[in-house]
Design an enzyme around this catalytic site. Structure first.
Site, mmCIF file in Angstrom:
data_model
loop_
_atom_site.group_PDB
_atom_site.id
_atom_site.type_symbol
_atom_site.label_atom_id
_atom_site.label_comp_id
_atom_site.label_asym_id
_atom_site.label_seq_id
_atom_site.Cartn_x
_atom_site.Cartn_y
_atom_site.Cartn_z
ATOM 1 N N THR A 117 0.818 -1.211 0.000
ATOM 2 C CA THR A 117 0.000 0.000 0.000
ATOM 3 C C THR A 117 0.853 1.262 0.000
ATOM 4 O O THR A 117 1.974 1.255 0.541
ATOM 5 C CB THR A 117 -0.907 0.006 1.255
ATOM 6 O OG1 THR A 117 -1.480 1.317 1.408
ATOM 7 C CG2 THR A 117 -0.139 -0.292 2.523
ATOM 8 N N TYR A 141 -1.608 0.207 10.275
ATOM 9 C CA TYR A 141 -1.910 -0.444 8.999
ATOM 10 C C TYR A 141 -0.693 -0.392 8.077
ATOM 11 O O TYR A 141 -0.229 -1.432 7.586
ATOM 12 C CB TYR A 141 -3.114 0.242 8.335
ATOM 13 C CG TYR A 141 -3.318 -0.182 6.905
ATOM 14 C CD1 TYR A 141 -3.672 -1.481 6.582
ATOM 15 C CD2 TYR A 141 -3.137 0.732 5.855
ATOM 16 C CE1 TYR A 141 -3.830 -1.872 5.266
ATOM 17 C CE2 TYR A 141 -3.299 0.350 4.541
ATOM 18 C CZ TYR A 141 -3.648 -0.952 4.248
ATOM 19 O OH TYR A 141 -3.798 -1.335 2.943
HETATM 20 N N1 UFG Z 1 -13.074 11.993 1.573
HETATM 21 C C1 UFG Z 1 -14.003 12.979 1.741
HETATM 22 N N2 UFG Z 1 -15.287 12.598 1.992
HETATM 23 C C2 UFG Z 1 -15.660 11.292 2.091
HETATM 24 C C3 UFG Z 1 -14.685 10.284 1.931
HETATM 25 C C4 UFG Z 1 -13.389 10.678 1.677
HETATM 26 O O1 UFG Z 1 -13.711 14.183 1.680
HETATM 27 O O2 UFG Z 1 -16.850 11.016 2.336
HETATM 28 C C5 UFG Z 1 -11.682 12.387 1.282
HETATM 29 C C6 UFG Z 1 -10.693 11.924 2.308
HETATM 30 O O3 UFG Z 1 -10.633 12.804 3.391
HETATM 31 C C7 UFG Z 1 -9.410 11.877 1.477
HETATM 32 C C8 UFG Z 1 -9.905 11.499 0.077
HETATM 33 O O4 UFG Z 1 -11.303 11.774 0.071
HETATM 34 O O5 UFG Z 1 -8.840 13.144 1.420
HETATM 35 C C9 UFG Z 1 -9.718 10.037 -0.251
HETATM 36 O O6 UFG Z 1 -10.225 9.271 0.833
HETATM 37 P P1 UFG Z 1 -10.442 7.681 0.740
HETATM 38 O O7 UFG Z 1 -11.006 7.241 2.053
HETATM 39 O O8 UFG Z 1 -11.191 7.355 -0.496
HETATM 40 O O9 UFG Z 1 -8.978 7.134 0.536
HETATM 41 P P2 UFG Z 1 -7.647 7.359 1.407
HETATM 42 O O10 UFG Z 1 -6.732 8.160 0.534
HETATM 43 O O11 UFG Z 1 -7.893 7.846 2.761
HETATM 44 O O12 UFG Z 1 -7.221 5.859 1.594
HETATM 45 C C10 UFG Z 1 -6.470 5.164 0.654
HETATM 46 C C11 UFG Z 1 -6.882 3.689 0.666
HETATM 47 C C12 UFG Z 1 -6.484 3.038 1.980
HETATM 48 C C13 UFG Z 1 -5.009 3.287 2.215
HETATM 49 C C14 UFG Z 1 -4.771 4.775 2.255
HETATM 50 C C15 UFG Z 1 -3.363 5.153 2.573
HETATM 51 O O13 UFG Z 1 -8.262 3.575 0.433
HETATM 52 O O14 UFG Z 1 -6.734 1.649 1.919
HETATM 53 O O15 UFG Z 1 -5.127 5.314 0.975
HETATM 54 O O16 UFG Z 1 -2.557 5.147 1.460
HETATM 55 F F1 UFG Z 1 -4.619 2.777 3.369
#
Ligand code: UFG
Length: 328
Positions: A117, A141
């Site tokens: 990841t 994680y």
């Molecule tokens: N976001 C919103 N509103 C929402 C959901 C997400 O504004 O309802 C934002 C989050 O704050 C973030 C972006 O959208 O800024 C992306 O969020 P995600 O939850 O879709 O994805 P992440 O980047 O947090 O997570 C991803 C993977 C994880 C991994 C992580 C770290 O989904 O499995 O990257 O690399 F662990």
């Protein structure tokens, strides 16, 4: 030759099973169905319900199926959950992975593909990240996955065993043929939540912070289509079978979209102007995570074909509609 896919009833592992079957490979799945679904495993593929950390079960499976490669997807993947339950994450993602690697070495299974990841990079301070960017994971994680990368590196040095670890960026979208998609009920992923909101399953959605140092103040991510990602695994499998050396590769497209840009695409593709609230920052969100992913192209021969956010969003919307019809 058979490929053992752990977590093959889940989102990314399930797409890998489809890609393997489409490529004419023999496949066996081990999945404990904690977040996956038996119906996600296509007909003709044996699903063994159990834990990939169960050495007896894995040993028996490797011996009786003529397994020559393991693609290891089964894992706990929720960053906030890992902060509350670090030992659960280290047990599953690290300790059980050690057992699986040991089973592979004992059974002389020489090829191993590991779901790593972008979370192994953590707070890097520089973007985009290459595979040589210093690693500084900030969550249990990310650390639990990085420790497994290290075990693989050491095992490959000591035994007749080679691996490819793929560091995923933001995986999204669904099988273009509509066979599978993101099904987890607890998903926190932006595109899935956007799709659910557009379809009226949620009254509104939130943007977590618009004061980041990015072009529009919201976080930027590198969204990669899930079938393209599965195909990177097929390329890794071919590479290992051809004698390729152990390596680690980023899997992303090398450019990002901000939260606001993604939401605009969801509104455009769905034709629904749903309500969006501005909420405080979500703890642990870095401003930007974007890959440099030349190595996967150069070393594995990966050629992504689905770098199109509108199509990714259309697939996510289509899958949400199908889930609704399944009563999920
Ligand atoms: N976001 C919103 N509103 C929402 C959901 C997400 O504004 O309802 C934002 C989050 O704050 C973030 C972006 O959208 O800024 C992306 O969020 P995600 O939850 O879709 O994805 P992440 O980047 O947090 O997570 C991803 C993977 C994880 C991994 C992580 C770290 O989904 O499995 O990257 O690399 F662990």
């Amino acid at each position: 030759m058979t490929v053992l896919v752990t977590g093959g009833a889940g989102y990314i592992g399930g797409h890998m099973v489809l890609a393997l079957v489409d490529a004419g490979e023999k496949v066996v799945v081990i999945d404990n169905l904690s977040t996956g679904y038996a119906w996600a495993v296509p007909e003709g593929v044996e699903l063994i319900v159990g834990d990939f950390g169960d050495a007896d079960l894995v040993g028996q499976t490797l011996a009786t199926h003529g397994v020559d490669a393991i693609a290891h997807f089964a894992a706990k993947i929720v960053v906030p959950e890992s902060l509350a339950d670090p030992l659960g994450y280290y047990l599953n993602n690290t300790s059980n992975a050690r057992t699986l690697i040991e089973c592979a070495v004992k059974a002389k299974v020489k090829h191993f593909i590991f779901s790593s990841t972008a979370a192994v990079y953590g707070e890097t301070g520089s973007q985009p990240v290459t595979e040589t960017t210093p690693l500084n994971p900030i969550s249990p994680y990310g650390r639990s996955k990085l420790m497994t990368e290290w075990m693989l590196e050491d095992a490959a040095r000591a035994y007749d065993f080679r691996y490819v670890a793929l560091r995923y960026f933001n995986v999204a979208g669904a099988d273009p043929q509509g066979r599978l998609g993101q099904t987890s009920k607890l998903a926190t992923h932006l595109i899935k939540i956007g799709a659910q909101t557009a379809l009226g399953r949620r009254p509104s959605m939130s943007i977590y912070g618009q004061d980041y140092p990015t072009r529009d103040g919201t976080c930027e991510r590198d969204y990669i289509q899930v079938t393209d990602l599965a195909e990177a695994h097929l390329d890794a499998l071919r590479y290992l079978r051809n004698g390729g050396a152990s390596t680690v590769c980023n899997c992303g497209y090398g450019h990002g979209a901000t939260v606001k840009e993604v939401i605009d695409v969801v509104k455009k593709v769905s034709g629904v102007d749903f309500e969006v609230e501005i909420a405080p920052r979500r703890p642990g969100d870095p401003a930007v995570i974007v890959a440099r992913a030349e190595r996967a192209r150069e070393v594995l021969g990966w050629t992504p074909k689905r770098d199109n956010l509108e199509e990714i969003v259309a697939q996510a919307l289509d899958w949400e509609r199908r889930l609704h019809n399944k009563g999920l």
